[in-house]
Structure formats: C-alpha cells, structure tokens
Design a protein around this motif. Structure first.
Motif, mmCIF file in Angstrom:
data_model
loop_
_atom_site.group_PDB
_atom_site.id
_atom_site.type_symbol
_atom_site.label_atom_id
_atom_site.label_comp_id
_atom_site.label_asym_id
_atom_site.label_seq_id
_atom_site.Cartn_x
_atom_site.Cartn_y
_atom_site.Cartn_z
ATOM 1 N N MET A 199 0.727 -1.286 0.037
ATOM 2 C CA MET A 199 -0.124 -0.116 -0.016
ATOM 3 C C MET A 199 0.930 1.285 0.171
ATOM 4 O O MET A 199 1.782 1.520 0.909
ATOM 5 N N ILE A 200 0.657 2.205 -0.939
ATOM 6 C CA ILE A 200 1.361 3.562 -0.975
ATOM 7 C C ILE A 200 0.796 4.467 -0.076
ATOM 8 O O ILE A 200 -0.295 4.640 -0.247
ATOM 9 N N ARG A 201 1.414 4.982 0.994
ATOM 10 C CA ARG A 201 1.080 5.839 1.783
ATOM 11 C C ARG A 201 1.043 7.356 1.243
ATOM 12 O O ARG A 201 2.203 7.646 1.128
ATOM 13 N N VAL A 202 0.157 8.009 1.237
ATOM 14 C CA VAL A 202 0.182 9.321 0.543
ATOM 15 C C VAL A 202 -0.176 10.439 1.457
ATOM 16 O O VAL A 202 -1.340 10.635 2.401
ATOM 17 N N TYR A 203 0.527 11.427 1.650
ATOM 18 C CA TYR A 203 0.126 12.650 2.247
ATOM 19 C C TYR A 203 -0.492 13.787 1.299
ATOM 20 O O TYR A 203 0.635 14.140 0.271
ATOM 21 N N LEU A 204 -1.363 14.475 1.641
ATOM 22 C CA LEU A 204 -1.928 15.539 0.683
ATOM 23 C C LEU A 204 -2.289 16.902 1.550
ATOM 24 O O LEU A 204 -2.594 17.064 2.513
ATOM 25 N N ALA A 205 -1.500 17.865 0.888
ATOM 26 C CA ALA A 205 -1.241 19.304 1.298
ATOM 27 C C ALA A 205 -1.788 19.992 0.309
ATOM 28 O O ALA A 205 -1.486 20.444 -0.883
ATOM 29 N N GLU A 206 -3.036 20.825 0.426
ATOM 30 C CA GLU A 206 -3.809 21.617 -0.439
ATOM 31 C C GLU A 206 -4.677 22.622 0.293
ATOM 32 O O GLU A 206 -5.306 22.203 1.237
ATOM 33 N N ASP A 207 -4.493 23.854 0.224
ATOM 34 C CA ASP A 207 -5.178 24.907 0.878
ATOM 35 C C ASP A 207 -6.729 25.026 0.502
ATOM 36 O O ASP A 207 -7.388 25.738 1.131
ATOM 37 N N GLN A 208 -7.128 24.577 -0.763
ATOM 38 C CA GLN A 208 -8.514 24.795 -1.102
ATOM 39 C C GLN A 208 -9.210 23.535 -0.573
ATOM 40 O O GLN A 208 -9.053 22.564 -1.249
ATOM 41 N N SER A 209 -10.351 23.926 0.389
ATOM 42 C CA SER A 209 -10.767 22.832 0.923
ATOM 43 C C SER A 209 -11.435 21.829 -0.238
ATOM 44 O O SER A 209 -11.607 20.587 0.246
ATOM 45 N N MET A 210 -12.273 22.209 -0.964
ATOM 46 C CA MET A 210 -12.907 21.493 -1.918
ATOM 47 C C MET A 210 -12.106 20.589 -2.770
ATOM 48 O O MET A 210 -12.247 19.227 -3.085
ATOM 49 N N LEU A 211 -10.847 21.309 -3.113
ATOM 50 C CA LEU A 211 -9.980 20.410 -3.910
ATOM 51 C C LEU A 211 -9.147 19.371 -3.350
ATOM 52 O O LEU A 211 -9.060 18.224 -3.465
ATOM 53 N N ASN A 212 -9.001 19.753 -1.919
ATOM 54 C CA ASN A 212 -8.575 18.804 -0.997
ATOM 55 C C ASN A 212 -9.282 17.590 -0.617
ATOM 56 O O ASN A 212 -8.713 16.492 -0.669
ATOM 57 N N SER A 213 -10.470 17.814 -0.663
ATOM 58 C CA SER A 213 -11.528 16.899 -0.128
ATOM 59 C C SER A 213 -11.601 15.788 -1.585
ATOM 60 O O SER A 213 -11.575 14.616 -1.515
ATOM 61 N N ALA A 214 -11.708 16.611 -2.718
ATOM 62 C CA ALA A 214 -11.694 15.848 -3.868
ATOM 63 C C ALA A 214 -10.565 14.770 -4.256
ATOM 64 O O ALA A 214 -10.698 13.602 -4.423
ATOM 65 N N ASP A 252 -4.373 0.466 -4.205
ATOM 66 C CA ASP A 252 -3.183 0.367 -3.820
ATOM 67 C C ASP A 252 -2.596 1.721 -3.256
ATOM 68 O O ASP A 252 -1.411 1.802 -2.770
ATOM 69 N N LEU A 253 -3.514 2.614 -2.978
ATOM 70 C CA LEU A 253 -3.403 4.113 -2.566
ATOM 71 C C LEU A 253 -4.038 4.461 -1.219
ATOM 72 O O LEU A 253 -5.254 3.966 -1.077
ATOM 73 N N THR A 254 -3.406 4.805 -0.272
ATOM 74 C CA THR A 254 -4.170 5.335 0.817
ATOM 75 C C THR A 254 -3.628 6.785 1.403
ATOM 76 O O THR A 254 -2.693 6.998 1.280
ATOM 77 N N VAL A 255 -4.810 7.708 1.823
ATOM 78 C CA VAL A 255 -4.330 9.071 2.259
ATOM 79 C C VAL A 255 -4.082 8.939 3.665
ATOM 80 O O VAL A 255 -5.206 8.629 4.461
ATOM 81 N N ILE A 256 -2.757 8.973 4.225
ATOM 82 C CA ILE A 256 -2.527 8.804 5.783
ATOM 83 C C ILE A 256 -2.766 10.116 6.510
ATOM 84 O O ILE A 256 -2.697 10.219 7.736
ATOM 85 N N GLY A 257 -2.902 11.334 5.668
ATOM 86 C CA GLY A 257 -2.975 12.578 6.356
ATOM 87 C C GLY A 257 -3.132 13.691 5.408
ATOM 88 O O GLY A 257 -2.759 13.588 4.257
ATOM 89 N N SER A 258 -3.643 14.920 5.884
ATOM 90 C CA SER A 258 -4.107 16.291 4.951
ATOM 91 C C SER A 258 -4.116 17.264 5.728
ATOM 92 O O SER A 258 -4.380 17.366 6.823
ATOM 93 N N ALA A 259 -3.544 18.612 5.070
ATOM 94 C CA ALA A 259 -3.470 19.606 5.680
ATOM 95 C C ALA A 259 -4.085 20.950 4.579
ATOM 96 O O ALA A 259 -3.495 20.675 3.408
ATOM 97 N N LYS A 260 -4.365 21.917 5.229
ATOM 98 C CA LYS A 260 -4.576 22.924 4.455
ATOM 99 C C LYS A 260 -3.642 24.253 4.586
ATOM 100 O O LYS A 260 -3.525 25.309 4.207
ATOM 101 N N ASP A 261 -2.726 23.739 5.512
ATOM 102 C CA ASP A 261 -1.776 24.758 6.108
ATOM 103 C C ASP A 261 -0.340 24.243 5.837
ATOM 104 O O ASP A 261 0.007 23.029 6.238
ATOM 105 N N GLY A 262 0.466 25.057 5.375
ATOM 106 C CA GLY A 262 1.808 24.525 5.097
ATOM 107 C C GLY A 262 2.796 24.203 6.290
ATOM 108 O O GLY A 262 3.400 23.030 6.156
#
Length: 201
Positions: free
Chosen positions: A1-16, A26-36
C-alpha cells in the motif's frame, strides 16, 4: 500500500483529491492539511511514501516543505501541484529533488499514475511545463534573484520579503538592486512584468 500525504489549501480540492486517491486499491491517504506548517510537521513525523504538495499555501509553500524533506534526507517522494508554469518555481523544485511537478488542471488519472511512478524511482514533470522552461528566453537572473522577485509579486516591504526567505533586509535589497540592474529597470513592477513575459518567474 502506497501511503500518501496531501497538502492543499483549497478545501474542496483537498477533499476531491483525497477521495480520488482513496478510490485506488493500492493507495491510501494517511493525512492531509490546508496549512503549510502543519503539513511540514506531519510529513516529517509520518514520513509518507509520497507527499502531494500545493505550491502556494499559508505559512509554508510546497517548495519550502520539499526543501525540508530534501535536507532531512527522508525517503518521502514529493509531487508538486501548481497553477503556475513559472521557471523560478520549477528550477527550485528541481533543486529540491522533487519527483513530480504537475499542473492542477491535469486529469486526475495523471496524478494517480505519477504517485505510482515516483514510488518506483521515476519522475513525472508536466510536458507543458517542460516546454515552457525550454522555450523561455535566456534568463539573466540567478535562482536566488528569481526567488526574491517571486516573493515581490505578492507585495510587502523588503523586511517582509526577507523574513519569508530567511534573509537579512540588506541582502534582499542587494538582490533587488542586482535584478534592476540586469533588467535595466527602476523598480519592482517593471522587473516583475519583464520576468513574467519571459517566463523567468
């Protein structure tokens, strides 16, 4: 499983993007943030396989985080997402050894493919970005001068720019003076206009 972290400050795009990535077996998002800053702290702690980073975020940019990952020598691969086909950003990304650099309006399947490719040690740069970089006129500005000019685009005093770049006020003034001299201009607005027209920033 590929562990992905997502950082995107636009809430809708982050969720999408989170939903699109999670649809893959084979992919999973282990965390996300809208703040650098939050993203930087969590990436350093979680050490995901891949960090997908927006280039423009509050407090820290995606490139700031890429620099930190590169300096810390952790195994996390970085894919930068941007709406900006700017030479200065691209060159800084390459200097930080990012594995991918994609435009936000690229089809989502390109991002999914890129995630899998960078884990295998490959690189994925958007063809439009590469063409723009190659076709740009010769750039007389150094990478640091480009960074100073990029920060000048958002405005602010010399002191504010120096804080964002972790430089002294005098150093920033010297860089600006060198930029004006090389481009034959008297001020920031003219320098920014010329640099944008030539895709140097």
């Amino acid at each position: 499983m590929i562990r992905v972290y997502l950082a995107e400050d636009q809430s809708m795009l982050n969720s999408a993007l989170t939903q699109i990535i999670e649809l893959e077996d084979d992919l999973t998002v282990i965390g996300s943030a809208k703040d650098g800053q939050v993203a930087c702290d969590e990436v350093m702690r979680l050490k995901p396989d891949v960090a997908v980073l927006d280039i423009e975020m509050p407090k820290r940019t995606g490139l700031d985080i890429a620099d930190k990952i590169h300096q810390a020598q952790i195994e996390t691969k970085v894919i930068i997402l941007t709406t900006f086909a700017q030479k200065a950003y691209f060159e800084r990304a390459v200097a930080a050894s990012v594995s991918g650099y994609l435009l936000k309006d690229s089809p989502s399947d390109q991002l999914i493919s890129a995630i899998r490719e960078v884990v295998q040690g490959l690189t994925r740069f958007d063809p439009e970005l590469v063409v723009n970089m190659v076709s740009a006129a010769h750039n007389p500005l150094t990478a640091r001068e480009q960074s100073v000019l990029v920060e000048s685009v958002t405005g602010g005093t010399t002191h504010e720019i120096s804080e964002r770049l972790h430089l002294s006020d005098g150093t920033v003034r010297n860089y600006l003076s060198a930029i004006f001299s090389k481009l034959g201009v008297r001020g920031r607005l003219e320098a920014i206009q010329i640099a944008k027209e030539n895709k140097w920033i």
